[in-house]
Design an enzyme around this catalytic site. Structure first.
Site, PDB file in Angstrom:
ATOM      1  N   GLY A  11      56.755  41.713  36.963  1.00 37.95           N
ATOM      2  CA  GLY A  11      56.117  41.535  35.664  1.00 37.95           C
ATOM      3  C   GLY A  11      55.160  42.677  35.407  1.00 37.95           C
ATOM      4  O   GLY A  11      54.955  43.542  36.257  1.00 37.95           O
ATOM      5  N   GLY A  12      54.575  42.660  34.241  1.00 38.85           N
ATOM      6  CA  GLY A  12      53.603  43.678  33.875  1.00 38.85           C
ATOM      7  C   GLY A  12      52.226  43.368  34.435  1.00 38.85           C
ATOM      8  O   GLY A  12      52.019  42.346  35.102  1.00 38.85           O
ATOM      9  N   ARG A  14      48.671  41.988  34.785  1.00 41.76           N
ATOM     10  CA  ARG A  14      48.026  40.739  34.360  1.00 41.76           C
ATOM     11  C   ARG A  14      49.009  39.739  33.736  1.00 41.76           C
ATOM     12  O   ARG A  14      48.656  38.971  32.846  1.00 41.76           O
ATOM     13  CB  ARG A  14      46.873  41.012  33.390  1.00 41.76           C
ATOM     14  CG  ARG A  14      45.725  41.792  34.002  1.00 41.76           C
ATOM     15  CD  ARG A  14      45.057  40.977  35.038  1.00 41.76           C
ATOM     16  NE  ARG A  14      43.900  41.688  35.600  1.00 41.76           N
ATOM     17  CZ  ARG A  14      43.299  41.311  36.690  1.00 41.76           C
ATOM     18  NH1 ARG A  14      43.712  40.264  37.347  1.00 41.76           N
ATOM     19  NH2 ARG A  14      42.267  41.990  37.147  1.00 41.76           N
ATOM     20  N   LYS A  17      51.784  37.414  37.939  1.00 39.12           N
ATOM     21  CA  LYS A  17      52.678  37.593  39.085  1.00 39.12           C
ATOM     22  C   LYS A  17      52.079  37.042  40.376  1.00 39.12           C
ATOM     23  O   LYS A  17      52.716  36.263  41.079  1.00 39.12           O
ATOM     24  CB  LYS A  17      52.995  39.083  39.323  1.00 39.12           C
ATOM     25  CG  LYS A  17      53.642  39.806  38.213  1.00 39.12           C
ATOM     26  CD  LYS A  17      53.850  41.281  38.551  1.00 39.12           C
ATOM     27  CE  LYS A  17      52.597  42.032  38.917  1.00 39.12           C
ATOM     28  NZ  LYS A  17      51.631  42.231  37.862  1.00 39.12           N
ATOM     29  N   ALA A  36      48.775  42.422  52.187  1.00 35.40           N
ATOM     30  CA  ALA A  36      48.138  43.142  51.082  1.00 35.40           C
ATOM     31  C   ALA A  36      48.367  44.644  51.244  1.00 35.40           C
ATOM     32  O   ALA A  36      48.183  45.189  52.336  1.00 35.40           O
ATOM     33  CB  ALA A  36      46.645  42.842  51.066  1.00 35.40           C
ATOM     34  N   ALA A  38      47.032  46.941  48.850  1.00 37.00           N
ATOM     35  CA  ALA A  38      46.021  47.690  48.094  1.00 37.00           C
ATOM     36  C   ALA A  38      45.062  48.414  49.020  1.00 37.00           C
ATOM     37  O   ALA A  38      44.760  47.950  50.118  1.00 37.00           O
ATOM     38  CB  ALA A  38      45.237  46.747  47.188  1.00 37.00           C
ATOM     39  N   HIS A  52      41.120  38.444  44.354  1.00 39.79           N
ATOM     40  CA  HIS A  52      42.345  37.884  44.937  1.00 39.79           C
ATOM     41  C   HIS A  52      42.022  37.048  46.175  1.00 39.79           C
ATOM     42  O   HIS A  52      42.530  35.944  46.339  1.00 39.79           O
ATOM     43  CB  HIS A  52      43.319  39.007  45.314  1.00 39.79           C
ATOM     44  CG  HIS A  52      44.240  39.398  44.217  1.00 39.79           C
ATOM     45  ND1 HIS A  52      45.593  39.207  44.286  1.00 39.79           N
ATOM     46  CD2 HIS A  52      43.999  39.988  43.022  1.00 39.79           C
ATOM     47  CE1 HIS A  52      46.151  39.656  43.169  1.00 39.79           C
ATOM     48  NE2 HIS A  52      45.207  40.135  42.394  1.00 39.79           N
ATOM     49  N   ARG A  56      42.179  32.442  46.947  1.00 44.37           N
ATOM     50  CA  ARG A  56      43.123  31.867  47.902  1.00 44.37           C
ATOM     51  C   ARG A  56      42.426  30.801  48.747  1.00 44.37           C
ATOM     52  O   ARG A  56      41.346  31.029  49.285  1.00 44.37           O
ATOM     53  CB  ARG A  56      43.704  32.953  48.813  1.00 44.37           C
ATOM     54  CG  ARG A  56      44.606  33.905  48.063  1.00 44.37           C
ATOM     55  CD  ARG A  56      45.453  34.748  48.982  1.00 44.37           C
ATOM     56  NE  ARG A  56      44.740  35.649  49.857  1.00 44.37           N
ATOM     57  CZ  ARG A  56      44.465  36.922  49.570  1.00 44.37           C
ATOM     58  NH1 ARG A  56      44.825  37.437  48.419  1.00 44.37           N
ATOM     59  NH2 ARG A  56      43.834  37.667  50.442  1.00 44.37           N
TER      60      ARG A  56
END
Length: 170
Positions: A11-12, A14, A17, A36, A38, A52, A56
């Site tokens: 998806g794009g 925001r 996803k 992760a 990032a 994020h 969780r």
């Protein structure tokens, strides 16, 4: 709930996803692994990573794998559900580190096929816009398309997220 062996969520920016992918995994018994990709190069990215992590619930183990994604997947305990977020950040890291993208893509596909647990992979669909004006951006877009196609071909389920709504593609 039974989750297919391999699910790809695209998806794009925001589009929902990550939240959708997390919900798929959290429907299974914990513990779960969150791989992760990032890297926190600036304050804005540090805030995104913290957001994020904060949302969780208990039951998640986070493994950082900005470059060696296939190895991180292969190292997870047998049967533990795995979420990878996100493929396009991983691809960015590979390109900037001047790694062999084709070899890394093949290793990732192989790792996903060898793992017995459900795996949910998250990626940004970046090929729906205009052709980028510079060579690096065009390479990134093309490599992302190749990566997503290779994984979608093997995935039992492919979901495209739009405005927080999942659209089942496969």
């Amino acid at each position: 709930m039974e989750l297919p062996h391999l699910t790809l969520v695209l998806g794009g920016a925001r589009s929902g996803k990550s939240r959708h992918a997390e919900a798929l995994i959290e429907a299974l018994p914990s513990p779960w692994t969150y791989v992760a990709t990032a890297q926190a190069y600036d304050d804005e990215m540090r805030e995104r990573i913290a957001e994020h992590r904060a949302r969780r619930p208990a039951g998640w183990e986070t493994v950082d794998a900005p470059l060696d994604l296939a190895e991180a997947i292969a190292a997870q305990p047998v049967g533990r559900p795995i979420l990878v977020d996100c493929l396009t950040l991983w691809l960015t890291n590979l390109i900037l580190a001047e790694r062999d993208v084709a070899a890394a893509r093949a290793a990732l596909v192989a790792a996903c096929e060898r793992v017995s647990a459900p795996i949910v992979l998250v990626g940004n669909e970046v090929g729906l816009g205009i052709v980028p004006e510079n060579a690096l951006a065009r390479r990134f877009r093309d490599e992302a398309g190749r990566l997503h196609q290779a994984l979608a071909a093997r995935a039992a389920s492919v979901v495209f997220m739009v405005a927080g709504l999942p659209m089942r593609v496969k």
